[in-house]
Design a protein around this motif. Structure first.
Motif, mmCIF file in Angstrom:
data_model
loop_
_atom_site.group_PDB
_atom_site.id
_atom_site.type_symbol
_atom_site.label_atom_id
_atom_site.label_comp_id
_atom_site.label_asym_id
_atom_site.label_seq_id
_atom_site.Cartn_x
_atom_site.Cartn_y
_atom_site.Cartn_z
ATOM 1 N N LYS A 54 0.879 -1.069 -0.289
ATOM 2 C CA LYS A 54 -0.347 0.007 0.395
ATOM 3 C C LYS A 54 1.183 1.036 0.015
ATOM 4 O O LYS A 54 1.949 1.641 1.611
ATOM 5 C CB LYS A 54 -0.342 -0.147 1.321
ATOM 6 C CG LYS A 54 -1.943 0.702 1.391
ATOM 7 C CD LYS A 54 -2.895 0.897 2.237
ATOM 8 C CE LYS A 54 -4.294 1.728 2.503
ATOM 9 N NZ LYS A 54 -5.029 1.611 3.379
ATOM 10 N N PHE A 55 0.602 1.781 -0.886
ATOM 11 C CA PHE A 55 1.401 4.104 -1.058
ATOM 12 C C PHE A 55 -0.023 4.602 -1.102
ATOM 13 O O PHE A 55 -0.388 4.453 -2.026
ATOM 14 C CB PHE A 55 2.153 3.579 -2.347
ATOM 15 C CG PHE A 55 3.280 2.356 -2.627
ATOM 16 C CD1 PHE A 55 4.360 3.156 -2.091
ATOM 17 C CD2 PHE A 55 3.498 1.676 -2.568
ATOM 18 C CE1 PHE A 55 5.548 1.579 -1.906
ATOM 19 C CE2 PHE A 55 4.234 0.795 -3.080
ATOM 20 C CZ PHE A 55 5.739 0.844 -2.203
ATOM 21 N N THR A 56 0.528 5.398 -0.568
ATOM 22 C CA THR A 56 -0.356 6.392 -0.159
ATOM 23 C C THR A 56 -0.088 7.460 -0.592
ATOM 24 O O THR A 56 -1.088 8.390 -0.661
ATOM 25 C CB THR A 56 -1.230 6.565 1.253
ATOM 26 O OG1 THR A 56 -0.345 6.193 2.307
ATOM 27 C CG2 THR A 56 -1.722 4.834 1.584
ATOM 28 N N GLN A 57 1.759 8.169 -0.205
ATOM 29 C CA GLN A 57 1.577 9.282 -0.111
ATOM 30 C C GLN A 57 1.914 9.921 -1.599
ATOM 31 O O GLN A 57 2.356 8.215 -2.850
ATOM 32 C CB GLN A 57 3.044 9.666 -0.051
ATOM 33 C CG GLN A 57 3.538 9.325 1.679
ATOM 34 C CD GLN A 57 4.846 9.320 1.805
ATOM 35 O OE1 GLN A 57 5.718 8.360 1.347
ATOM 36 N NE2 GLN A 57 5.061 9.785 2.535
ATOM 37 N N ASP A 58 1.589 10.552 -2.395
ATOM 38 C CA ASP A 58 1.229 11.470 -3.632
ATOM 39 C C ASP A 58 2.479 11.597 -4.921
ATOM 40 O O ASP A 58 2.692 11.340 -5.695
ATOM 41 C CB ASP A 58 0.965 12.940 -3.858
ATOM 42 C CG ASP A 58 -0.818 13.093 -3.373
ATOM 43 O OD1 ASP A 58 -1.836 12.507 -3.282
ATOM 44 O OD2 ASP A 58 -1.025 13.874 -3.308
ATOM 45 N N HIS A 62 0.693 4.721 -7.003
ATOM 46 C CA HIS A 62 -0.316 3.883 -6.175
ATOM 47 C C HIS A 62 -0.160 2.678 -7.171
ATOM 48 O O HIS A 62 0.232 2.449 -7.771
ATOM 49 C CB HIS A 62 -1.387 4.131 -5.688
ATOM 50 C CG HIS A 62 -1.381 5.828 -4.926
ATOM 51 N ND1 HIS A 62 -1.871 6.692 -4.525
ATOM 52 C CD2 HIS A 62 0.147 6.441 -4.454
ATOM 53 C CE1 HIS A 62 -2.174 7.460 -4.049
ATOM 54 N NE2 HIS A 62 -0.072 7.184 -4.166
ATOM 55 N N PRO A 65 -6.670 -1.292 -6.149
ATOM 56 C CA PRO A 65 -7.134 -0.987 -5.244
ATOM 57 C C PRO A 65 -7.355 -2.524 -5.129
ATOM 58 O O PRO A 65 -6.931 -3.443 -5.503
ATOM 59 C CB PRO A 65 -8.396 -0.676 -5.391
ATOM 60 C CG PRO A 65 -8.438 0.011 -6.642
ATOM 61 C CD PRO A 65 -6.975 -0.674 -7.509
ATOM 62 N N ASP A 69 -7.150 -5.272 1.753
ATOM 63 C CA ASP A 69 -5.990 -3.621 2.263
ATOM 64 C C ASP A 69 -4.347 -4.311 1.863
ATOM 65 O O ASP A 69 -3.455 -4.074 3.320
ATOM 66 C CB ASP A 69 -6.333 -3.685 3.335
ATOM 67 C CG ASP A 69 -6.000 -1.841 3.640
ATOM 68 O OD1 ASP A 69 -5.885 -1.319 2.784
ATOM 69 O OD2 ASP A 69 -5.054 -2.449 4.966
ATOM 70 N N ARG A 94 -12.818 6.201 -8.609
ATOM 71 C CA ARG A 94 -11.647 6.123 -8.903
ATOM 72 C C ARG A 94 -11.401 5.995 -10.593
ATOM 73 O O ARG A 94 -10.663 6.763 -10.880
ATOM 74 C CB ARG A 94 -11.233 4.306 -9.052
ATOM 75 C CG ARG A 94 -10.971 4.351 -7.728
ATOM 76 C CD ARG A 94 -10.725 2.751 -7.765
ATOM 77 N NE ARG A 94 -10.766 2.276 -6.185
ATOM 78 C CZ ARG A 94 -11.388 0.981 -6.414
ATOM 79 N NH1 ARG A 94 -11.985 0.529 -6.967
ATOM 80 N NH2 ARG A 94 -11.896 0.316 -5.048
ATOM 81 N N GLN A 125 -0.846 8.543 -13.447
ATOM 82 C CA GLN A 125 -0.984 8.509 -12.285
ATOM 83 C C GLN A 125 0.494 9.672 -12.315
ATOM 84 O O GLN A 125 0.845 9.963 -11.669
ATOM 85 C CB GLN A 125 -0.019 7.779 -11.106
ATOM 86 C CG GLN A 125 -0.941 6.611 -10.307
ATOM 87 C CD GLN A 125 -0.600 5.814 -10.003
ATOM 88 O OE1 GLN A 125 -0.738 5.883 -9.042
ATOM 89 N NE2 GLN A 125 -0.623 4.711 -10.319
#
Length: 173
Positions: A54-58, A62, A65, A69, A94, A125
């Motif tokens: 899981k990568f959440t930083q901008d 990413h 999905p 999780d 999305r 992205q």
């Protein structure tokens, strides 16, 4: 007495010799893969190239999905079909956020652990990642293009980008 002897012989063959033989062949011919396809950064293990993280930083790309999780214990699909209201709403959200991405980025991974996205989804992205990193989009595009993996043996699957490998190499930039 003959059946007991046969039992011990078969137990030794199938429970000891066969597993040792398979392990030896795997470690000899496929040492990196049989060790979990682990990726390292500065000598430390950061993950497996076979499992999504899981990568959440901008500033990072990413992954697809995940209904579970990204947990390996609950690795499974959501079982929600294309008409399921909640799944449809998530997919549409999305799609609105990344209209130039592919279907793989809008829909959840079947196992919830798919480490790859399509090149189109990676390129969609690009503006977010370039802005967060203060990078030139052309340079970032080149980095993405160098991370495109071809079909397996030239016939199975589709071209793809391993998100963990891409993010690892971006961190070294």
């Amino acid at each position: 007495m003959g059946l007991i002897r046969l039992f011990f012989i078969l137990t030794f063959l199938t429970g000891v010799l066969y597993p040792l033989g398979v392990t030896l062949v795997g470690r000899t011919l496929f040492s990196q893969k049989s060790s979990g396809s682990l990726l390292k950064k500065n000598g430390s293990i950061i993950g497996s190239e076979l499992l999504a993280q899981k990568f959440t930083q901008d500033s990072f790309f990413h992954e697809r999905p995940s209904a579970g999780d990204y947990a390996t214990v609950s690795s499974s699909a959501s079982q929600a079909g294309v008409t399921h209201l909640e799944a449809k709403e998530k997919r549409e959200k999305r799609q609105a956020e990344f209209p130039n991405a592919d279907l793989d980025y809008w829909s959840a991974s079947g196992s919830g652990l798919d480490p790859h996205i399509t090149p189109k989804s990676a390129l969609a992205q690009l503006p977010r990642v370039a802005k967060a990193r203060g990078m030139d989009e052309a340079k970032l595009t080149q980095i993405i293009l160098t991370h495109i993996e071809d079909q397996t043996w030239g016939i199975w699957g589709q071209p793809r980008v391993n998100v963990l490998k891409l993010n690892r190499d971006l961190s070294e930039e």
